[in-house]
Design an enzyme around this catalytic site. Structure first.
Site: not given
Length: 553
Positions: A209, A334, A453
């Site tokens: 991320s 995600d 995610h």
């Protein structure tokens, strides 16, 4: 007799316990903790080694002054000052620039091992070098990766939120302090890791991320020349729409007003003298989204093009990574965690997601191209719908839109830029698709949910092995695959070649082939594919940019 043999074996194991003992670093002597993992397998764990001094407010980090005696590196140090999960309080400390090291000893003391340096994610707002923890089980413990892959793992702390990324857009507060912290840690590892049995010429960065974007920034900046051999970006690259704030002054003025500072030429001076907790609280963001104002537009505490760490737009800096091997990918859903905030109906199995909300979301994400942009986007995403799309089809489409926009398309663009500028550096692309473990079991996780995610983190860090009761054998399979690919890549620059065998040979990504590997527990050689989501990549990177711009900030 049996008791005597057992005692003798234990004694011999203790005598030959493989350990670095006290290690000499540039700041002084450090001693970690040695643990026995099995016959002929030990590990030294060092927690809380300072890689820089206590940072000055809104200043680049500086070398640590050092210490006398032996530093007992046995406990994690405070995370950097940041907002709590509810965004209504702060915790952590300004004294937070520490790193942790896991050194495996298999049969003999570690020497010349590859080094993997982890950069945590958290939207540049939150996070810590050790990650979330439950009963002393830390998410970012490097133990499983280090032991299984025979690599040294390092995790580092860096400033986040206002103290790490607030910028006035000029020399007053140039920003990027968190990136400079990461860079200082990388440089420290380069200078000191040989004393821990590591090879300073074989350092691999990996992160997820905001950490994945940070990894990308670190190989693009001219300030890391010669430090980094390879890099892995998971669900985040420097050209993600949330990774660079092109107008940081606007938010800096909002923060200044909250802490009673002027917004004129005295703003930076006043902010530097303001209480750090007040500054951190003032750097809160609005976590509510809607189809008309998606959450991504609120993620404004992020890196900036400062003319120093980032001398140009990241897309123009890939020549700096020409000789760095680069692996990057995204999770197949995600965007789900963000879609749930922007279009909450996607998580309800009982109600439809209105087509109007899909159109409004696309209009928001393509707003600079006006009606033409949103109409093109809608036709691209509904091409396979037919006349009566099912409720699930519509919901999956909304998740795909945010997954593409926030993560997958920018990652493909970054891979293409890396491959097109490559010298000796090789490029590898993946899609992680192991379904979410809570899908269909816990609200708000629908039964059709793929990899959300951050779902990849538990597998990369070997949680199915360290906490086996929480996982099925299939989860241990995918965790084993990822550790094998990641550590093979760190050793050789090729995820297929190293000490660990893999279920499929992963071809390099090239500018004309666009090959990628889909990773999940069922994978085999048929999971090697090419041109990932090509229609959508083409829309976002080619069709949309070439439409006339009708609106800009």
């Amino acid at each position: 007799m049996l008791g005597f043999l057992v005692a003798a074996t234990v004694l011999l194991e203790a005598v030959s316990a493989t350990s670095l003992g006290v290690v000499s670093t540039e700041g002084g002597m450090v001693e970690g903790k040695n643990i026995r993992l099995g016959s002929q397998r030990h590990m030294d764990v060092f927690k809380g080694i300072p890689f820089a001094g206590v940072p000055g407010r809104f200043e680049k980090p500086s070398r640590h002054p050092g210490w006398d005696g032996i530093l007992k590196a046995t406990d994690f140090r405070d995370r950097c000052l940041q907002l709590t999960v509810l965004l209504n309080d702060v915790y952590g400390s300004e004294d937070c620039l520490y790193l942790n090291i896991w050194v495996p000893h298999i049969n003999s003391v570690a020497t010349n091992l590859p080094v993997m340096v982890w950069i945590f994610g958290g939207g540049f707002l939150a996070g810590a070098s050790f990650g979330a923890n439950f009963l002393d089980n830390y998410l970012y413990s490097g133990q499983e990766i280090a032991d299984r892959g025979n690599v040294i793992v390092v995790t580092l702390g860096y400033r986040v939120g206002s103290l790490g990324f607030l910028s006035t857009g000029d020399a007053g507060l140039p920003g990027n302090y968190g990136l400079w912290d990461q860079q200082a840690a990388i440089a420290w590892v380069h200078r000191n890791i040989r004393s821990f049995g590591g090879d300073p010429s074989n350092i691999t960065l990996f992160g997820e991320s905001a950490g994945g974007a940070s990894v990308n920034f670190q190989i693009l900046t001219p300030h890391n020349k010669g430090f980094i051999k390879r890099a892995i970006s998971q669900s985040g690259v420097a050209i993600c729409p949330w990774a660079v704030n092109k107008n940081p002054r606007k938010f800096a003025e909002e923060v200044a007003l909250k802490v009673n500072c002027p917004t004129d030429h005295n703003m930076a001076k006043c902010l530097k003298m303001t209480d750090p907790k007040a500054l951190t609280l003032a750097g809160t963001i609005n976590m509510s989204g809607s189809p008309d104002a998606p959450l991504v537009y609120n993620l404004v505490l992020s890196p900036v093009i400062d003319g120093d760490f980032l001398p140009d737009d990241p897309s123009e800096l890939f020549h700096n990574a020409a000789n760095v091997d680069y692996m990057a990918g995204a999770n197949d859903m995600d965007g789900h965690i963000f879609t749930g905030l922007d279009v909450p109906s996607v998580n309800s199995g009982l109600i439809d997601t209105p087509i109007d909300e899909v159109k409004r979301l696309l209009a928001s994400l393509t707003k600079e191209k006006g009606t033409l942009g949103s109409e093109n986007a809608f036709s691209t995403y509904t091409l396979d719908w037919g006349s009566k799309p099912s409720r699930e089809t519509v919901k999956k489409t909304v998740v795909a839109i945010e997954t593409d926009y926030l993560f997958l398309i920018p990652t493909q663009a970054a891979l293409y830029l890396h491959a097109s500028k490559a010298g000796t550096g090789r490029t590898f692309s993946y899609l992680f698709s192991e379904p979410n473990r809570l899908g269909g079991i816990v609200t708000p996780f629908p039964s059709w949910l793929g990899a959300d995610h951050a779902d990849d983190l538990q597998y990369v860090f070997g949680k199915p092995f360290s906490t086996p009761l929480g996982y099925w054998p299939s989860h241990r399979a995918v965790s084993g695959y990822m550790i094998a690919y990641w550590t093979n890549f760190a050793k050789t620059g090729n995820p297929n070649t190293g000490n660990l065998s893999v279920p499929a040979s992963w071809p390099a990504f090239t500018s004309n082939g666009h090959q990628f590997l889909e990773i999940n527990s069922k994978m085999d050689s048929s999971y090697v594919q090419q041109k990932l989501r090509f229609r959508y990549v083409n829309f976002w990177t080619s069709v949309l940019p070439n439409l006339p711009t009708v609106y800009s900030e």
